[in-house]
Design an enzyme around this catalytic site. Structure first.
Site, short mmCIF file in Angstrom:
data_model
loop_
_atom_site.label_atom_id
_atom_site.label_comp_id
_atom_site.label_asym_id
_atom_site.label_seq_id
_atom_site.Cartn_x
_atom_site.Cartn_y
_atom_site.Cartn_z
N HIS A 1 0.88 -1.37 0.07
CA HIS A 1 -0.07 -0.07 -0.17
C HIS A 1 0.85 1.44 0.00
CE1 HIS A 1 0.14 2.09 3.99
NE2 HIS A 1 0.65 0.83 4.51
N CYS A 2 0.16 2.17 -0.31
CA CYS A 2 0.83 3.75 -0.52
C CYS A 2 -0.10 4.50 0.18
CB CYS A 2 1.52 3.88 -1.82
SG CYS A 2 0.46 4.26 -3.08
N LYS A 3 -0.13 5.92 -0.40
CA LYS A 3 -1.30 6.73 -0.02
C LYS A 3 -2.46 6.50 -0.71
CE LYS A 3 -1.89 11.93 0.35
NZ LYS A 3 -1.52 13.03 0.19
N GLY B 1 -2.58 4.56 -3.91
CA GLY B 1 -2.57 3.30 -4.61
C GLY B 1 -1.69 3.27 -5.89
N PHE C 1 -3.79 3.96 1.63
CA PHE C 1 -3.94 4.38 3.08
C PHE C 1 -5.18 5.38 3.33
CE2 PHE C 1 -2.76 6.87 7.02
CZ PHE C 1 -2.78 5.96 7.82
#
Length: 101
Positions: free
Chosen positions: A64-66, A68, A93
């Site tokens: 995951h990141c901020k 996608g 996230f």
């Protein structure tokens, strides 16, 4: 492998599962807020961390990141490197926290 929704991840965590979660955001982003149990391996350092991840080559890994985008790149990269079960957290996230999780 199909991506995973924030609701599905939350449900699994609530059931006591502890999936391998990799946060590919920068360290400062990870410090501001994180998913419990997530390891922070920024996208730019992923190539040099491959040996550390080798034990999970055939196990589920959730990235995951901020939002996608970076995690979609991480999923593609890991898949190209032979990882067989990489899933991207849909919406990242932001979606995970927006869902009240």
């Amino acid at each position: 492998m199909a991506d995973i929704t924030p609701a599905e991840l939350h449900q699994r965590q609530k059931a006591g599962e502890t999936p391998t979660i990799i946060d590919v955001r920068e360290p400062w982003e990870h410090e501001e807020g994180r998913i419990v149990g997530a390891q922070n391996i920024p996208l730019g350092t992923l190539p040099e961390k491959l040996d550390d991840l080798d034990a999970w080559k055939n196990q589920e890994i959730i990235v995951h990141c901020k939002g996608g985008g970076r995690s979609a790149s991480a999923k593609a990269y890991l898949t190209q490197q032979g990882f067989t079960n990489v899933r991207n957290l849909e919406g990242g996230f932001q979606a995970y926290t927006a869902a009240g999780i």
